[in-house]
Design a protein around this motif. Structure first.
Motif, PDB file in Angstrom:
ATOM      1  N   PRO A 109      67.402 112.611 -74.636  1.00 35.33           N
ATOM      2  CA  PRO A 109      67.299 113.989 -74.155  1.00 35.33           C
ATOM      3  C   PRO A 109      66.158 114.642 -74.065  1.00 35.33           C
ATOM      4  O   PRO A 109      66.034 115.860 -73.288  1.00 35.33           O
ATOM      5  CB  PRO A 109      68.239 114.781 -75.018  1.00 35.33           C
ATOM      6  CG  PRO A 109      68.114 114.044 -76.542  1.00 35.33           C
ATOM      7  CD  PRO A 109      67.685 112.591 -76.050  1.00 35.33           C
ATOM      8  N   PRO A 112      65.536 113.990 -69.672  1.00 31.58           N
ATOM      9  CA  PRO A 112      66.685 113.873 -68.722  1.00 31.58           C
ATOM     10  C   PRO A 112      66.431 113.424 -67.185  1.00 31.58           C
ATOM     11  O   PRO A 112      65.170 113.473 -66.963  1.00 31.58           O
ATOM     12  CB  PRO A 112      67.600 115.063 -68.931  1.00 31.58           C
ATOM     13  CG  PRO A 112      66.255 116.362 -69.009  1.00 31.58           C
ATOM     14  CD  PRO A 112      65.333 115.639 -69.852  1.00 31.58           C
ATOM     15  N   THR A 177      80.223 108.941 -65.052  1.00 29.72           N
ATOM     16  CA  THR A 177      81.465 109.678 -65.219  1.00 29.72           C
ATOM     17  C   THR A 177      82.439 109.077 -65.919  1.00 29.72           C
ATOM     18  O   THR A 177      83.607 109.571 -66.361  1.00 29.72           O
ATOM     19  CB  THR A 177      81.959 109.921 -63.697  1.00 29.72           C
ATOM     20  OG1 THR A 177      82.849 108.665 -63.141  1.00 29.72           O
ATOM     21  CG2 THR A 177      81.091 110.310 -62.717  1.00 29.72           C
ATOM     22  N   GLN A 199      80.555 108.800 -74.009  1.00 34.01           N
ATOM     23  CA  GLN A 199      80.754 110.121 -73.673  1.00 34.01           C
ATOM     24  C   GLN A 199      79.503 111.098 -74.310  1.00 34.01           C
ATOM     25  O   GLN A 199      78.976 112.119 -73.558  1.00 34.01           O
ATOM     26  CB  GLN A 199      82.051 110.668 -73.695  1.00 34.01           C
ATOM     27  CG  GLN A 199      82.174 111.892 -73.249  1.00 34.01           C
ATOM     28  CD  GLN A 199      82.313 112.122 -71.776  1.00 34.01           C
ATOM     29  OE1 GLN A 199      82.768 111.467 -71.006  1.00 34.01           O
ATOM     30  NE2 GLN A 199      81.176 112.874 -71.059  1.00 34.01           N
ATOM     31  N   VAL A 202      76.292 110.878 -72.340  1.00 32.91           N
ATOM     32  CA  VAL A 202      76.054 111.355 -71.026  1.00 32.91           C
ATOM     33  C   VAL A 202      75.371 112.527 -70.577  1.00 32.91           C
ATOM     34  O   VAL A 202      74.440 112.668 -69.934  1.00 32.91           O
ATOM     35  CB  VAL A 202      77.535 111.455 -70.206  1.00 32.91           C
ATOM     36  CG1 VAL A 202      77.448 111.852 -68.876  1.00 32.91           C
ATOM     37  CG2 VAL A 202      78.133 110.036 -70.458  1.00 32.91           C
ATOM     38  N   ALA A 203      75.551 113.787 -71.276  1.00 38.35           N
ATOM     39  CA  ALA A 203      75.011 114.966 -71.176  1.00 38.35           C
ATOM     40  C   ALA A 203      73.458 114.945 -71.340  1.00 38.35           C
ATOM     41  O   ALA A 203      72.918 115.801 -70.826  1.00 38.35           O
ATOM     42  CB  ALA A 203      75.634 116.076 -71.759  1.00 38.35           C
ATOM     43  N   ASP A 204      73.271 114.067 -72.402  1.00 36.10           N
ATOM     44  CA  ASP A 204      71.808 114.034 -72.785  1.00 36.10           C
ATOM     45  C   ASP A 204      70.889 113.774 -71.524  1.00 36.10           C
ATOM     46  O   ASP A 204      69.991 113.912 -71.426  1.00 36.10           O
ATOM     47  CB  ASP A 204      71.396 112.942 -73.984  1.00 36.10           C
ATOM     48  CG  ASP A 204      72.114 113.224 -75.201  1.00 36.10           C
ATOM     49  OD1 ASP A 204      72.450 114.482 -75.552  1.00 36.10           O
ATOM     50  OD2 ASP A 204      72.196 112.412 -76.178  1.00 36.10           O
ATOM     51  N   THR A 206      72.187 113.441 -67.946  1.00 34.06           N
ATOM     52  CA  THR A 206      72.513 114.210 -67.067  1.00 34.06           C
ATOM     53  C   THR A 206      71.994 115.523 -67.028  1.00 34.06           C
ATOM     54  O   THR A 206      71.558 116.311 -65.919  1.00 34.06           O
ATOM     55  CB  THR A 206      73.957 114.262 -66.511  1.00 34.06           C
ATOM     56  OG1 THR A 206      74.714 114.681 -67.472  1.00 34.06           O
ATOM     57  CG2 THR A 206      74.693 112.652 -66.374  1.00 34.06           C
ATOM     58  N   SER A 207      72.102 116.230 -68.054  1.00 33.28           N
ATOM     59  CA  SER A 207      71.655 117.680 -68.287  1.00 33.28           C
ATOM     60  C   SER A 207      71.881 118.725 -67.367  1.00 33.28           C
ATOM     61  O   SER A 207      71.039 119.355 -66.660  1.00 33.28           O
ATOM     62  CB  SER A 207      70.074 117.557 -68.411  1.00 33.28           C
ATOM     63  OG  SER A 207      69.383 118.658 -69.015  1.00 33.28           O
ATOM     64  N   GLY A 208      73.241 118.865 -67.014  1.00 39.14           N
ATOM     65  CA  GLY A 208      73.676 119.527 -66.069  1.00 39.14           C
ATOM     66  C   GLY A 208      74.010 119.234 -64.665  1.00 39.14           C
ATOM     67  O   GLY A 208      74.458 119.864 -63.880  1.00 39.14           O
ATOM     68  N   ASP A 210      75.295 116.620 -61.702  1.00 37.11           N
ATOM     69  CA  ASP A 210      76.495 115.749 -61.568  1.00 37.11           C
ATOM     70  C   ASP A 210      76.362 114.252 -61.710  1.00 37.11           C
ATOM     71  O   ASP A 210      75.431 113.754 -61.282  1.00 37.11           O
ATOM     72  CB  ASP A 210      76.820 116.086 -59.842  1.00 37.11           C
ATOM     73  CG  ASP A 210      78.213 115.318 -59.476  1.00 37.11           C
ATOM     74  OD1 ASP A 210      78.912 114.835 -60.445  1.00 37.11           O
ATOM     75  OD2 ASP A 210      78.416 115.392 -58.231  1.00 37.11           O
ATOM     76  N   ALA A 211      77.110 113.775 -62.536  1.00 35.05           N
ATOM     77  CA  ALA A 211      77.103 112.587 -63.133  1.00 35.05           C
ATOM     78  C   ALA A 211      77.356 111.631 -61.945  1.00 35.05           C
ATOM     79  O   ALA A 211      77.192 110.414 -62.066  1.00 35.05           O
ATOM     80  CB  ALA A 211      77.962 112.290 -64.308  1.00 35.05           C
TER      81      ALA A 211
END
Length: 310
Positions: A109, A112, A177, A199, A202-204, A206-208, A210-211
């Motif tokens: 993270p 990103p 996704t 899961q 993933v956010a680490d 994509t950091s906001g 769109d995946a």
């Protein structure tokens, strides 16, 4: 593949599977511990270098005079791993008689998207600027590195760069996704990952963002114009559907693609070539295809050079 080999490997992987609730630093430590338990072959040398300001690991095999270059992208769901975990990369170099340059792209993270994508493209651009002909280059990568290899092809194409001769991706992580059907249907068979563990990371990356962006999840990218793709996966992995759908998307886009699924083996099974017969066989098949694509690209380049000189 013997039943005993498969059972032994599955037991090892289930013991080392990453829990969804462990933090990134702990996962990084566990991966290095797992990989370091398998030392590099004594004829492999790894040297720190850089391309376009991006750190790399140059991997050579004693006794092989490199004729080609493999630009390699390591795995680790974009948050763990590094270019110096070089055993699998060295096996690709061994089979293509090439020097491997493994890209030590920045990790989330802390960094990103698009850091990894930017680093990968910068390394490829620098390789071309340094005089390496695209016909003498192949891309390769495993897991997230497989997804990054495809994203880099798309990115290079969109920047108007000449593309390499081919790309070889193992168990590509191509859909962040996590919408592939095998996320559920292979849940029990996969000894290494759970949907929850994927899961959690993933956010680490994509950091906001769109995946489903094409450079994050190349399963959703337009793939037309890409060089030949070799896609390998095991039937006992959550990401099997990523490989299948990526191959389908490539075929629909008129890209030459070879999809090679080995039954009864896990994610990036090729890494276990010392203890799994099917792993060495899969690497051999990929090496033969990559060598054929390199030879074909060389012939095309030579023909074009002949025509331009007349």
């Amino acid at each position: 593949m013997s039943t005993e080999q498969r059972q032994n490997l599955e037991a090892i992987l289930r013991q080392s599977a990453f829990p969804a609730d462990s933090d990134v630093n702990e996962q990084r430590r566990q991966l290095r511990e797992l990989i370091s338990a398998q030392p590099l072959p004594p004829d492999v040398t790894v040297t720190a270098a850089a391309l376009g300001g991006v750190p790399t690991a140059e991997i050579t095999v004693d006794g092989i005079e490199p004729r080609h270059t493999v630009l390699y992208f390591h795995g680790g769901v974009y948050v763990i791993g590094d270019a110096f975990l070089a055993d699998l990369a060295s096996q690709v170099g061994r089979r293509t008689r090439g020097k491997v340059i493994s890209v030590d792209y920045r990790l989330a993270p802390e960094h990103p998207y698009p850091a990894a994508v930017d680093d990968a493209l910068a390394a490829y651009e620098a390789l071309l600027r340094g005089g390496t002909a695209p016909s003498d280059i192949v891309f390769a990568g495993e897991s997230a590195g497989g997804g990054l290899a495809i994203a880099t092809l798309v990115n290079a194409r969109d920047h108007g760069l000449p593309l390499p001769a081919a790309a070889f991706v193992m168990s590509p992580y191509a859909d962040l996704t996590l919408s592939g059907a095998t996320m559920e249907t292979k849940r029990e068979a996969d000894p290494l990952f759970t949907p929850q563990a994927l899961q959690a990371r993933v956010a680490d990356y994509t950091s906001g963002q769109d995946a489903a962006l094409g450079l994050i999840s190349p399963i959703f990218a337009e793939l037309s114009g890409l060089p030949p793709l070799i896609i390998q996966a095991g039937s006992h992995e959550l990401l099997l559907d990523d490989a299948i759908r990526l191959a389908r998307q490539a075929a629909v886009a008129d890209v030459e693609v070879t999809l090679d699924v080995t039954p009864g083996v896990p994610h990036v099974f090729q890494a276990y070539y010392p203890i799994l017969d099917e792993a060495a066989a899969a690497l051999d098949r990929a090496g033969q295809l990559l060598s054929a694509h390199l030879a074909s690209a060389e012939r095309v380049t030579a023909f074009a050079d002949d025509r331009s000189s007349t």
